[in-house]
Design an enzyme around this catalytic site. Structure first.
Site, PDB file in Angstrom:
ATOM      1  N   GLY A 182       0.794  -1.219   0.000  1.00 38.40           N
ATOM      2  CA  GLY A 182       0.000   0.000   0.000  1.00 38.40           C
ATOM      3  C   GLY A 182       0.827   1.270   0.000  1.00 38.40           C
ATOM      4  O   GLY A 182       1.981   1.282  -0.407  1.00 38.40           O
ATOM      5  N   SER A 183       0.218   2.326   0.500  1.00 40.42           N
ATOM      6  CA  SER A 183       0.757   3.680   0.424  1.00 40.42           C
ATOM      7  C   SER A 183       1.962   3.893   1.339  1.00 40.42           C
ATOM      8  O   SER A 183       2.062   3.312   2.411  1.00 40.42           O
ATOM      9  CB  SER A 183      -0.342   4.666   0.819  1.00 40.42           C
ATOM     10  OG  SER A 183       0.190   5.969   0.990  1.00 40.42           O
ATOM     11  N   THR A 184       2.825   4.820   0.910  1.00 39.99           N
ATOM     12  CA  THR A 184       3.964   5.215   1.735  1.00 39.99           C
ATOM     13  C   THR A 184       3.517   5.923   3.007  1.00 39.99           C
ATOM     14  O   THR A 184       4.302   6.036   3.953  1.00 39.99           O
ATOM     15  CB  THR A 184       4.916   6.136   0.955  1.00 39.99           C
ATOM     16  OG1 THR A 184       4.174   7.241   0.465  1.00 39.99           O
ATOM     17  CG2 THR A 184       5.564   5.387  -0.198  1.00 39.99           C
ATOM     18  N   VAL A 185       2.268   6.392   3.042  1.00 40.80           N
ATOM     19  CA  VAL A 185       1.738   7.006   4.269  1.00 40.80           C
ATOM     20  C   VAL A 185       1.677   5.969   5.395  1.00 40.80           C
ATOM     21  O   VAL A 185       1.636   6.325   6.571  1.00 40.80           O
ATOM     22  CB  VAL A 185       0.347   7.650   4.008  1.00 40.80           C
ATOM     23  CG1 VAL A 185      -0.244   8.237   5.268  1.00 40.80           C
ATOM     24  CG2 VAL A 185       0.480   8.742   2.945  1.00 40.80           C
ATOM     25  N   GLY A 186       1.733   4.705   5.040  1.00 41.45           N
ATOM     26  CA  GLY A 186       1.771   3.649   6.048  1.00 41.45           C
ATOM     27  C   GLY A 186       2.905   3.830   7.038  1.00 41.45           C
ATOM     28  O   GLY A 186       2.789   3.461   8.215  1.00 41.45           O
TER      29      GLY A 186
END
Length: 139
Positions: free
Chosen positions: A66-70
């Site tokens: 998933g997203s790098t915001v993870g």
């Protein structure tokens, strides 16, 4: 049968020491939208760990997704006191490595055995991110 203890060797990806009860997922984890940073609960629909808390556990899973915001969600888990004690991956990718580095969560990967098969949820696990060692006491 008495508990069986063994040491697995791998790569220390983020330094530090953490120990706790293992929580093992056969599936990758997306922290953005998959884990609530305020509660530590896995909330991803259909995920094998849905409804379980990662707080204080040694979280073992193949890799992130998933997203790098993870990475910031992992940091948020630490900020809210709901972070895992340590993480173990088959192969760590930048989302998980960055999140663990920001949050100061020890991380080990590339073990000499597949951790998903060698460790069961409920086993007692100690992770040494400095030396890339994972000590497992089977329940």
């Amino acid at each position: 049968m008495p508990p069986f203890k063994r040491v697995l060797r791998g790569r220390g990806a983020v330094p530090g020491f953490g120990e706790g009860e293992a929580l093992v997922s056969p599936e990758p984890i997306s922290f953005l939208g998959g884990v609530d940073p305020r509660t530590g609960l896995v909330i991803e629909r259909g995920h094998p760990l849905k409804g379980l808390s990662v707080a204080g556990k040694v979280l073992i899973f193949p890799r992130g997704k998933g997203s790098t915001v993870g990475s910031y969600i992992i940091y948020g888990l630490k900020r809210y006191g709901k972070a895992p004690a340590a993480m173990v991956n088959i192969e760590t990718e930048p989302i998980i490595a960055t999140g663990c580095a920001l949050a100061g969560i020890p991380l080990v990967d590339r073990l000499d055995v597949n951790p998903i098969e060698a460790i069961k949820s409920g086993d007692r696990v100690a992770v040494d991110g400095d030396r890339g060692l994972v000590e497992v006491e089977n329940k």
